[in-house]
Scaffold this active site. Structure first.
Site, mmCIF file in Angstrom:
data_model
loop_
_atom_site.group_PDB
_atom_site.id
_atom_site.type_symbol
_atom_site.label_atom_id
_atom_site.label_comp_id
_atom_site.label_asym_id
_atom_site.label_seq_id
_atom_site.Cartn_x
_atom_site.Cartn_y
_atom_site.Cartn_z
ATOM 1 N N HIS A 71 1.143 -1.076 0.044
ATOM 2 C CA HIS A 71 0.546 -0.270 0.209
ATOM 3 C C HIS A 71 1.294 1.553 -0.182
ATOM 4 O O HIS A 71 1.705 1.150 0.696
ATOM 5 C CB HIS A 71 -0.881 -0.179 0.892
ATOM 6 N N ASP B 287 -7.541 -4.929 -0.017
ATOM 7 C CA ASP B 287 -8.927 -5.817 -1.013
ATOM 8 C C ASP B 287 -8.041 -7.118 -0.775
ATOM 9 O O ASP B 287 -8.673 -8.090 -1.548
ATOM 10 C CB ASP B 287 -8.379 -5.287 -2.336
HETATM 11 N N1 ACO Z 1 3.915 -8.203 -5.331
HETATM 12 C C1 ACO Z 1 4.907 -7.738 -5.068
HETATM 13 N N2 ACO Z 1 6.402 -6.968 -4.867
HETATM 14 C C2 ACO Z 1 5.337 -5.603 -4.840
HETATM 15 C C3 ACO Z 1 4.457 -5.721 -4.225
HETATM 16 C C4 ACO Z 1 3.345 -6.443 -4.881
HETATM 17 N N3 ACO Z 1 2.136 -6.516 -4.405
HETATM 18 N N4 ACO Z 1 4.090 -4.115 -4.245
HETATM 19 C C5 ACO Z 1 5.295 -3.498 -3.888
HETATM 20 N N5 ACO Z 1 6.423 -4.838 -4.588
HETATM 21 C C6 ACO Z 1 7.458 -3.953 -4.716
HETATM 22 C C7 ACO Z 1 7.827 -3.506 -5.728
HETATM 23 O O1 ACO Z 1 8.052 -4.638 -6.952
HETATM 24 C C8 ACO Z 1 9.253 -2.545 -5.141
HETATM 25 O O2 ACO Z 1 10.797 -2.973 -5.209
HETATM 26 P P1 ACO Z 1 11.861 -2.428 -5.498
HETATM 27 O O3 ACO Z 1 11.794 -1.387 -4.497
HETATM 28 O O4 ACO Z 1 12.502 -3.931 -5.169
HETATM 29 O O5 ACO Z 1 11.334 -1.608 -6.896
HETATM 30 C C9 ACO Z 1 8.864 -1.858 -3.533
HETATM 31 O O6 ACO Z 1 7.520 -3.143 -3.712
HETATM 32 C C10 ACO Z 1 7.721 -1.194 -3.314
HETATM 33 O O7 ACO Z 1 7.202 -0.548 -4.564
HETATM 34 P P2 ACO Z 1 6.513 0.456 -4.777
HETATM 35 O O8 ACO Z 1 5.152 0.260 -6.272
HETATM 36 O O9 ACO Z 1 6.922 1.543 -5.316
HETATM 37 O O10 ACO Z 1 5.217 0.787 -3.928
HETATM 38 P P3 ACO Z 1 3.731 1.435 -3.758
HETATM 39 O O11 ACO Z 1 3.834 2.122 -2.186
HETATM 40 O O12 ACO Z 1 4.432 3.136 -4.921
HETATM 41 O O13 ACO Z 1 2.730 0.920 -4.367
HETATM 42 C C11 ACO Z 1 0.970 -0.192 -4.329
HETATM 43 C C12 ACO Z 1 1.662 0.689 -3.369
HETATM 44 C C13 ACO Z 1 0.730 0.023 -6.473
HETATM 45 C C14 ACO Z 1 -0.363 -0.220 -4.203
HETATM 46 C C15 ACO Z 1 1.566 -1.668 -4.733
HETATM 47 O O14 ACO Z 1 1.881 -2.431 -3.382
HETATM 48 C C16 ACO Z 1 0.924 -2.630 -5.297
HETATM 49 O O15 ACO Z 1 0.797 -2.720 -6.341
HETATM 50 N N6 ACO Z 1 0.507 -3.274 -4.789
HETATM 51 C C17 ACO Z 1 -0.497 -4.747 -5.626
HETATM 52 C C18 ACO Z 1 -1.934 -3.573 -5.680
HETATM 53 C C19 ACO Z 1 -2.770 -3.788 -5.235
HETATM 54 O O16 ACO Z 1 -2.993 -4.527 -4.212
HETATM 55 N N7 ACO Z 1 -3.525 -3.006 -4.847
HETATM 56 C C20 ACO Z 1 -4.526 -2.681 -3.834
HETATM 57 C C21 ACO Z 1 -4.157 -1.235 -2.915
HETATM 58 S S1 ACO Z 1 -5.239 -0.750 -1.697
HETATM 59 C C22 ACO Z 1 -6.121 -0.017 -2.817
HETATM 60 O O17 ACO Z 1 -5.976 1.031 -3.282
HETATM 61 C C23 ACO Z 1 -7.542 0.423 -1.987
#
Ligand code: ACO
Length: 434
Positions: A311, A368
């Site tokens: 998140h 979610d």
């Molecule tokens: N699975 C695997 N790796 C992940 C995940 C995941 N779900 N989420 C983040 N990471 C990793 C990224 O690859 C990144 O790795 P790195 O540092 O080695 O490059 C690191 O964690 C940080 O990721 P970001 O995308 O920069 O994190 P951010 O906080 O910007 O993104 C987000 C948050 C978009 C929710 C992300 O965690 C994601 O895509 N999760 C899956 C989708 C999801 O569940 N969305 C619902 C959000 S809740 C809502 O909207 C109600």
């Protein structure tokens, strides 16, 4: 700036050997901020913050989140208390008005919602125009925007019209959602009933038919109500920021709400609940326990992510996920209710919470991760999950729209950029181009 923000001693920023004094502020929960609104005019510098992860775009008194501590409060009330004791309609009132309603206010609000639940009859034809198999989020965004043509808004918005807009949107988003589902399965539309309250009315419109009564299950009604409460607001998330951005141009509020729906649709925001179930179904079909999928999600060369994990704000745990997990435990403990996907979800969570990849990146289950399982238990089809999220989020969007509208000064949202394209060059006739 409101008087809720207290001034601290200014920050001194040195740029090109010149000192700039920037006001610093503190909010009521101790959040500190540097006010850079005059920085560009004074120094010609802008700030760079892609995705606005470190930018407060407004002052707001609606929702408070501490992502490090896993805290979420609506108007000061902890989400856990609201989920346990309140109902969605009451929470909607709270978000919009700032206080919990008394019995008379709640009855009036609830009655108004009921009386405004029928969409204009002419809109029914629109449903026929969508191709079979259209995603219900596309239909919802279109239909909500089209409400603007049925309810023209005067240039000067009076209190009564503003209240009616809010009531229409909260009530009719649910009717449109149920109608779009009925259309997609080729069944006749079921009208809202004055006898049924918000969630019951919705489920009845979704699942009853002229030849089949729908038996409402109290546990399901409660679980859906709780789902809506947990999704009702989340401060300046992607869709709410879209609502504020679109609303700041003073666009028609039905179109503004539609902008929120469009932003919510994406898999990295509201669309994730659908993707979680698709992921769990895939793991179930492959016969694995999720280990293989987790390995893929960790692989930089693979585009897959563990959906429902991570998140932007919660870097500890998402309190909504905790509430929903408890609700799932309750629902699936009932005699005769089980879901193999729930077992897979629990297993995935167990593996991920012990895995250094997820621990080091502070990736925990988000709302979610478990919400789809609740909707599945209620018989809601997967492509309607984000629609349910939109129904829940509508009061939050409107509370923010209203807060913006009544702020001291409505400033149109217009961020800056840092241009990295071609420097000046001159037009060439087509014969001279390489
Ligand atoms: N699975 C695997 N790796 C992940 C995940 C995941 N779900 N989420 C983040 N990471 C990793 C990224 O690859 C990144 O790795 P790195 O540092 O080695 O490059 C690191 O964690 C940080 O990721 P970001 O995308 O920069 O994190 P951010 O906080 O910007 O993104 C987000 C948050 C978009 C929710 C992300 O965690 C994601 O895509 N999760 C899956 C989708 C999801 O569940 N969305 C619902 C959000 S809740 C809502 O909207 C109600």
């Amino acid at each position: 700036m409101t008087d809720k923000l207290k001034q601290l001693s200014p920050a001194i920023l040195t740029l090109d050997d010149k000192n700039y004094s920037l006001p610093t502020l503190i909010g009521i929960e101790g959040e500190k901020a540097i006010d850079i609104s005059k920085l560009r005019s004074q120094s010609s510098y802008v700030t760079l913050d892609e995705g606005y992860g470190n930018t407060a775009s407004c002052e707001s008194a609606i929702t408070y989140i501490d992502g490090e501590k896993g805290i979420l409060r609506y108007r000061g009330y902890p989400i856990e208390e609201l989920a346990e004791n309140s109902r969605f309609v009451e929470v909607a009132y709270l978000l919009l008005n700032g206080e919990l309603p008394n019995s008379r206010q709640l009855l009036e609000f609830s009655t108004n919602l009921n009386e405004s639940s029928i969409i204009p009859e002419d809109m029914h034809h629109f449903f026929n125009g969508f191709p079979r198999g259209s995603h219900p989020m596309g239909i919802l965004a279109t239909m909500v925007a089209s409400l603007s043509t049925f309810y023209p808004i005067p240039d000067r918005l009076d209190t009564v019209t503003e209240q009616q807009i809010v009531i229409n949107l909260i009530s009719q988003v649910r009717t449109i959602a149920a109608f779009s589902y009925k259309k997609s399965i080729g069944e006749p539309l079921v009208y809202p009933s004055y006898k049924l309250k918000y969630v019951r009315n919705f489920l009845n419109m979704m699942f009853s038919s002229p030849v089949r009564d729908y038996q409402l299950d109290e546990d399901i009604v409660r679980a859906i109500d709780m789902f809506l409460i947990l999704h009702a607001d989340h401060e300046q998330n992607c869709s709410t920021s879209s609502v504020r951005t679109a609303g700041s141009s003073m666009a028609n509020v039905y179109a503004v709400a539609s902008a929120g729906i469009s932003a919510l649709w994406g898999p990295r925001h509201g669309g994730a609940n659908q993707q979680v179930i698709q992921m769990l179904e895939q793991i179930h079909a492959d016969g694995g326990d999720g280990t293989e999928f987790i390995n893929q999600a960790k692989d930089k060369n693979s585009p897959s992510r563990l959906m429902g994990f991570g998140h932007r704000v919660y870097k500890n745990f998402d309190p909504r996920a905790m509430v929903l997990k408890k609700q799932c435990d309750k629902l699936f403990a009932k005699a005769g209710v089980s879901d193999p996907l729930f077992d897979i979800a629990r297993k995935l969570e167990e593996i991920a919470l012990k895995d250094d990849y997820f621990i080091s990146r502070k990736l925990y289950p988000n709302v979610d991760f478990y919400s789809g399982l609740i909707l599945r238990a209620a018989g809601i089809p997967t492509n309607m999950y984000t629609v349910l999220f939109a129904i829940g989020r509508m009061p939050g969007w409107l509370a923010h729209w209203r807060e913006m509208l009544h702020s001291e000064q409505v400033i149109i949202t217009r961020p800056r950029q840092i241009y990295v394209g071609e420097p000046l060059r001159h037009y060439q006739n087509i014969e001279q181009r390489p």
